[in-house]
Design an enzyme around this catalytic site. Sequence first.
Site, PDB file in Angstrom:
ATOM      1  N   ARG A 111       0.828  -1.200   0.000  1.00  0.00           N
ATOM      2  CA  ARG A 111       0.000   0.000   0.000  1.00  0.00           C
ATOM      3  C   ARG A 111       0.868   1.258   0.000  1.00  0.00           C
ATOM      4  NH1 ARG A 111      -2.514   2.730   4.542  1.00  0.00           N
ATOM      5  NH2 ARG A 111      -4.290   3.990   3.847  1.00  0.00           N
ATOM      6  N   LYS A 175       2.660  -7.538  11.733  1.00  0.00           N
ATOM      7  CA  LYS A 175       2.118  -7.638  10.387  1.00  0.00           C
ATOM      8  C   LYS A 175       2.365  -9.018   9.791  1.00  0.00           C
ATOM      9  CE  LYS A 175       1.689  -5.284   5.971  1.00  0.00           C
ATOM     10  NZ  LYS A 175       1.898  -4.027   5.232  1.00  0.00           N
ATOM     11  N   ARG A 307      -1.796   4.195  13.342  1.00  0.00           N
ATOM     12  CA  ARG A 307      -0.789   3.663  14.254  1.00  0.00           C
ATOM     13  C   ARG A 307      -1.370   3.594  15.654  1.00  0.00           C
ATOM     14  NH1 ARG A 307       1.039   3.151   9.945  1.00  0.00           N
ATOM     15  NH2 ARG A 307       3.070   3.744   9.112  1.00  0.00           N
TER      16      ARG A 307
END
Length: 309
Positions: A111, A175, A307
């Site tokens: 992204r 992630k 975040r």
Amino acid sequence: MENLLNILADCKPHSMPNLTALLTKTPQQIEQSIIALQKLGLNIKVDTIGVHLQPQLDLLDFQRISTALSTKHIFIKSVVDSTNAFLFRNLNQLKKGDFCIAEYQTAGRGRRGRQWFSPFAGQIMLSVYWNFAPNILINGLSSVVGIAIAEALNHVTNNKVRLKWPNDLLLDGRKLGGILIELAHQHNGLLNVIIGFGINLSIGSKQQIDQPWAELIEVLPQLDRNQLIIEIMNNLYQTLPLFEQNGFSFFRQKWIELDAFLEQPIKVISEKSEIQGISQGVDNNGFLLVSTKNGLLSFNAGEVSLRKQ
């Protein structure tokens, strides 16, 4: 260097004389290319048998995948610049649901243009072509794709995978994967998209990854990469028509159940500002909702990054 990788991609031993003949390079030049590939995280061994690339996991099984997903045209590439780019180059021959999957990408992207690093045969790197009626709103599409993938993974991981808005897959807060959706300009009167995603299965090397990351093998040590691909694609093929018929609102509750940051202090970062608040999930369009000192604000996925505070 890429020509060498294409030869080694069969993961069989190749003698140095054979490589020098095929590539018209000196042994010294080939050795330099091997070193460069090793620095990228590729596990290349040089021994008395020859030069051979060692895959992280079992190689993709075209027969098995194509048999299970027989109604779709499947492109399996050993080495490709990116699966998204491959589909863009072949738009004219694609039908809805066709997809490309690769063992290794030389120019993978995430992204907002971020580079996507990968070992050889250590991830799922896949892009699928889809189209919608021209009047369909596709707000929240990437989040819905995230839901479909997370559901398939949670089926085999005892619900270990969560989502970070708009479309990151998380394992233990780190992630695990990401999704990239791009519009494809095709003269067919439809809204055409390329849906790409990458999932870390077994990374091996930590170099060049600039954020906390996870690999599925942590919670699924005997994972079957080919079966995971089949299950994810089957779930995606069921999910996308529901999205087309009902929009994101149909999936909002599912997102809330998978949202790793719900009711958590977060900061929303744009090019010009940083806003702090408490995540309130998403609205019926898939926009992020944040409770701030200035009230409840909403954010589009294309505008900002999220975040944890």
